[in-house]
Design an enzyme around this catalytic site. Structure first.
Site, mmCIF file in Angstrom:
data_model
loop_
_atom_site.group_PDB
_atom_site.id
_atom_site.type_symbol
_atom_site.label_atom_id
_atom_site.label_comp_id
_atom_site.label_asym_id
_atom_site.label_seq_id
_atom_site.Cartn_x
_atom_site.Cartn_y
_atom_site.Cartn_z
ATOM 1 N N LYS A 116 -11.657 95.980 41.253
ATOM 2 C CA LYS A 116 -13.019 95.543 41.575
ATOM 3 C C LYS A 116 -14.007 95.798 40.441
ATOM 4 C CE LYS A 116 -12.684 95.935 46.628
ATOM 5 N NZ LYS A 116 -11.238 96.048 46.706
ATOM 6 N N GLU A 200 -21.211 101.275 45.170
ATOM 7 C CA GLU A 200 -22.158 100.172 45.275
ATOM 8 C C GLU A 200 -23.347 100.575 46.134
ATOM 9 O OE1 GLU A 200 -19.295 96.208 45.200
ATOM 10 O OE2 GLU A 200 -20.173 96.903 47.083
ATOM 11 N N HIS A 235 -15.220 97.971 58.498
ATOM 12 C CA HIS A 235 -14.987 97.088 57.349
ATOM 13 C C HIS A 235 -13.799 96.147 57.539
ATOM 14 C CE1 HIS A 235 -17.964 99.521 55.339
ATOM 15 N NE2 HIS A 235 -17.224 100.601 55.505
ATOM 16 N N ARG A 297 -5.271 85.247 47.047
ATOM 17 C CA ARG A 297 -4.216 84.898 47.998
ATOM 18 C C ARG A 297 -4.829 84.071 49.116
ATOM 19 N NH1 ARG A 297 -5.998 88.098 52.049
ATOM 20 N NH2 ARG A 297 -6.748 90.201 51.551
#
Length: 637
Positions: A116, A200, A235, A297
C-alpha cells in the site's frame, strides 16, 4: 482461446468460474484439500486434483502444488479467483515460467500495487489523489506513534500487504495506539507474512467507493463504473451496491477517470478494482475522494457490476488472458438499473459474529416465488460442511432491479426467507440492516453498523411470533416420521402433538403447546393466524422468520452439566495469543479477558458481567478446541 483451465481456489468463486468456463466450452480442473474432498466446486468441475491437508498453508497456499496439479491434469491456464494466491506476484510468475497461462495481471503490476505504501507513492506520481498519512520505512513503534500524532487522531493503522479487512485497526486516542499497533502487526504477520504498516488519517464520515477497471494486452483500459461498499463491519464488506447512492455524473466521471489513470500507471491487464475513500460529510464530491488501494484480482462483489452492465467479467478475464482485445469500448458501456449484493456468512451475530461451523442440515437460500429473480453464488449445498479452515461464507445473494429501493426491498425479501441450521448465519442481521432507515435512504458510511450494532445484531432468541407459529403447527403434528410438510392453514395435519395438557381422541387440540430448542423448553399459545414460514422436516419443526432460523423438537431434560452464565467457552478451535487477566482479579462487564486467534482473525472474549475471575484455564500460546472452558467469572455480590 484457452481450452482447459485449473481454478486455484475453492468455494463459491471456484463454482462461479467453472460456470462461465463451461459455457465457453473450456474444460475445468478443480483443486481440493482433505476438508474439501466432497465440496461443491469439486463435484462441479470436469476433473479434480487433491493438493494436500486441510490447512490452507499446506494446500491452497502452496504454489508448487497448484502448478503440479495443472501440469498433471493437462490444464493450459490457471485462474486464481480471489484470496489465497490471487495477488501473489511470485506465484503468478511461477505459473508463467511453467509454460502456463496466468489469468490475471502481469506480475509486475501485482508487485507495483501489492504494498500500500509503494502504491500510494506511484499513484501520487500519476496524478491520482491520495489520503494524507505516513508511508515511511521506519517501523519503530515509538516513531509510528509520533507520526500518528502528527497526522492527528483518529488514525487508521493498515498492513501494507493487507486486504479483506485483515491487518487494520482504527485508533481514536494516543493511549490506544501501542496495543492496536501490536495487534495489527500480529494479524498482518499471520495473514500475509509481513508486519510492515502504514498510517492514514481516518475520515470521520467515510464512504467506500470502488471502480471496476479492465485492461488488455493491446493497451486498452476501460472502467465499468463504481460500486459502493460502505456498509462494513470491522472493515469487512457486508452489503455492496452499484451504482453508488448520491453519485452525480460529474463526480462519477472524475473518479472513474482517476481509476483508469491508476490502472494505466501500472500497465494493467485483466480485472482490477481501484478502491477510494470518500469524505461524505457534504455528499460525494470529486475533491473529497482519495485513492486507498488497488486489488489486482476479481473482487468478491463483482456480480453487482455484471448486473448493471450486462458483462460477464470472468468471460472477459478468460478472453483477455487468451490474447484477445477487450470485447467492448468505453463508449459501449453503460449503467442499467441498480444491483445489490449481500454476503451470507456462517457466523453468530448474537455472539459477536463468531464464525459458526458444522453441517448445513437445513439450507434454503431465499429463492421462492416471492423473491425471483435472485442470483445466488454459493459453494455449498444442503448437507455440506462449513469448515473451520476457511472463510465462513455460505453464499452471495444478488438482485438487479430498476431502482435502488426496488433492489433493496427485493434483497430484503431474499434474506428474510433464508433458512440455515444448525449452523448460525447472519441472515437476520442482514434483514435488519435492510430495514434500517439510514441504509434505506442511502445515507450510510463505513461506521453505520458499528454505531447501530446492538440493534442490528439481535439476541438470537425466538420472538413470540415465532413461538406462536411453531405452536400453531406443532399442535397438529402427531409424530416425527421424517416427512417434510409446509404449513398450510387450509390443509393442516390432523393429529395433535406436544400438547401442554395432553391429548385424547376426538378432542380439540389444546391452546397451549410445549416447545423445545435443545434442553430449553418454551410454552406458547396457538394463534391460527398467518405467521412465519414453518415446515416439518426430519430435523424437527423449522420456523424461519426474517432470516432467523429456529428448529423445535420434543422437550428433553438435560443429563449433563449446564454451563454457568459466567463460563467463558472457546467459540471455535484456535490459539490463545493473549490473556489480559489473572485468577482472582475483579473485572467489569465488557472488560477484555483474552484474545483467541482463529481463521487468521483475532477474536476478543470479554466479561459477561461484573465479577471475579474464579477460574482461568487459558494460557498464552495454548491451542484450544471448540467449547473448551477458558475462564469462569463469578458475579460480584
Amino acid at each position: 482461446m484457452i481450452q482447459s483451465l485449473l481454478i486455484a481456489n475453492r468455494g463459491e468463486i471456484a463454482c462461479r468460474i467453472i460456470r462461465t468456463a463451461r459455457s465457453m466450452g473450456i474444460r475445468t480442473v478443480a483443486v481440493y484439500s482433505d476438508a474439501d474432498a466432497k465440496a461443491l466446486h469439486v463435484r462441479s468441475a470436469d476433473e479434480a486434483v487433491h493438493i494436500g491437508p486441510s490447512p490452507a498453508r499446506e494446500s491452497y497456499l502452496v504454489g508448487a502444488k497448484i502448478i503440479a496439479a495443472a501440469k498433471a491434469s493437462g490444464a493450459e491456464a490457471v485462474h486464481p479467483g480471489y484470496g489465497f494466491l490471487s495477488e501473489n506476484a511470485e506465484f503468478a510468475q511461477a505459473v508463467i515460467d511453467a509454460g502456463l497461462v496466468w489469468v490475471g495481471p502481469k506480475p509486475a503490476s501485482i508487485t507495483a500495487m501489492g504494498l500500500k505504501d509503494a502504491a500510494k507513492t506511484l499513484m501520487l506520481a500519476a496524478g491520482v489523489p491520495c489520503t494524507p498519512g505516513y508511508l515511511g520505512e521506519n517501523q519503530d513503534p515509538a516513531h509510528l506513534a509520533q507520526e500518528a500524532a502528527k497526522i492527528g487522531y483518529p488514525v487508521l493503522i493498515k498492513a501494507v500487504a493487507g486486504g479483506g479487512g485483515k491487518g487494520m485497526r482504527l485508533v481514536e486516542a494516543p493511549a490506544d495506539f501501542a496495543d492496536a499497533l501490536a495487534s495489527c502487526q500480529r494479524e498482518a504477520s499471520a495473514s500475509f507474512g509481513n508486519a510492515h504498516v502504514l498510517i492514514e488519517k481516518y475520515v470521520l464520515s467515510p464512504r467506500h467507493i470502488e471502480v471496476q477497471v479492465f485492461g488488455d494486452s493491446h493497451g486498452n483500459v476501460v472502467h465499468l463504473f463504481e460500486r459502493d461498499c460502505s456498509l462494513q463491519r470491522r472493515h469487512q464488506k457486508v452489503i455492496e451496491e452499484a451504482p453508488a447512492p448520491g453519485m452525480d455524473e460529474v463526480t462519477r466521471e472524475a473518479v472513474c477517470a482517476a481509476a483508469v489513470r491508476a490502472a494505466k500507471a501500472v500497465d494493467y491487464e485483466g480485472a482490477g478494482t481501484i478502491e477510494f475513500i470518500a469524505d461524505a460529510s457534504d455528499g460525494l464530491r470529486a475533491d473529497r475522494i482519495w485513492f486507498m488501494e488497488m486489488n489486482t484480482r476479481l473482487q468478491v462483489e463483482h456480480p453487482v457490476t455484471e448486473e448493471i452492465t450486462g458483462v460477464d467479467l470472468v468471460e472477459w478475464q478468460l478472453r483477455v488472458a487468451s490474447g484477445e482485445p477487450l470485447p467492448l469500448r468505453q463508449e459501449e458501456l453503460s449503467i442499467n438499473g441498480w444491483a445489490m449484493e449481500a454476503r451470507l456468512y456462517a457466523e453468530d451475530p448474537a455472539k459477536g459474529f463468531l464464525p459458526s461451523t458444522g453441517r448445513l442440515s437445513e439450507l434454503l437460500l431465499g429463492r421462492n416465488r416471492h423473491t425471483r429473480p435472485v442470483r445466488i453464488e454459493t459453494g455449498v449445498s444442503q448437507g455440506d460442511e462449513v469448515s473451520p479452515y476457511y472463510d465462513p461464507m455460505i453464499a452471495k445473494l444478488i438482485v438487479h432491479r430498476e431502482t435502488r429501493i426496488a433492489a433493496l426491498e427485493a434483497l430484503e425479501a431474499v434474506t428474510s426467507n433464508v433458512t440455515v441450521w444448525p449452523v448460525k448465519s447472519n441472515a437476520g442481521f442482514l434483514t435488519r440492516v435492510f430495514s434500517h432507515s439510514l441504509f434505506r435512504s442511502g445515507n450510510v458510511d463505513t461506521g453505520l453498523i458499528g454505531r447501530e450494532l446492538d440493534a442490528l445484531a439481535g439476541d438470537g432468541e425466538p420472538t413470540q411470533q415465532v413461538l406462536n407459529a411453531a405452536a400453531d403447527y406443532a399442535a397438529f403434528v402427531s409424530a416425527w416420521d421424517g416427512n417434510e410438510q409446509e404449513f398450510n392453514h387450509a390443509n393442516k395435519p390432523t393429529s395433535p402433538w406436544q400438547l401442554a395438557d395432553g391429548f385424547r381422541p376426538n378432542r380439540e387440540p389444546a391452546k397451549t403447546v410445549w416447545l423445545s430448542i435443545g434442553t430449553r423448553t418454551f410454552t406458547a399459545e396457538r394463534s391460527e393466524e398467518p405467521g412465519p414460514f414453518t415446515r416439518y422436516t426430519v430435523n424437527g419443526l423449522v420456523v424461519s422468520d426474517r432470516g432467523e432460523t429456529f428448529v423445535f423438537g420434543r422437550p428433553v431434560s438435560s443429563t449433563g452439566h449446564s454451563a454457568h452464565d459466567g463460563d467463558i467457552l472457546s467459540p471455535m478451535p484456535g490459539k490463545i495469543i493473549a490473556v489480559e487477566v489473572s485468577e482472582g482479579q475483579a473485572v467489569t462487564k465488557g472488560q477484555k479477558l483474552l484474545t483467541l486467534e482463529a481463521m487468521k482473525m483475532e477474536h476478543t472474549l470479554t466479561a459477561p458481567f461484573d465479577g471475579v475471575v474464579a477460574q482461568l484455564s487459558a494460557v498464552p500460546g495454548g491451542q484450544v478446541q471448540v467449547e473448551a472452558l477458558l475462564a469462569r467469572i463469578e458475579a460480584a455480590e
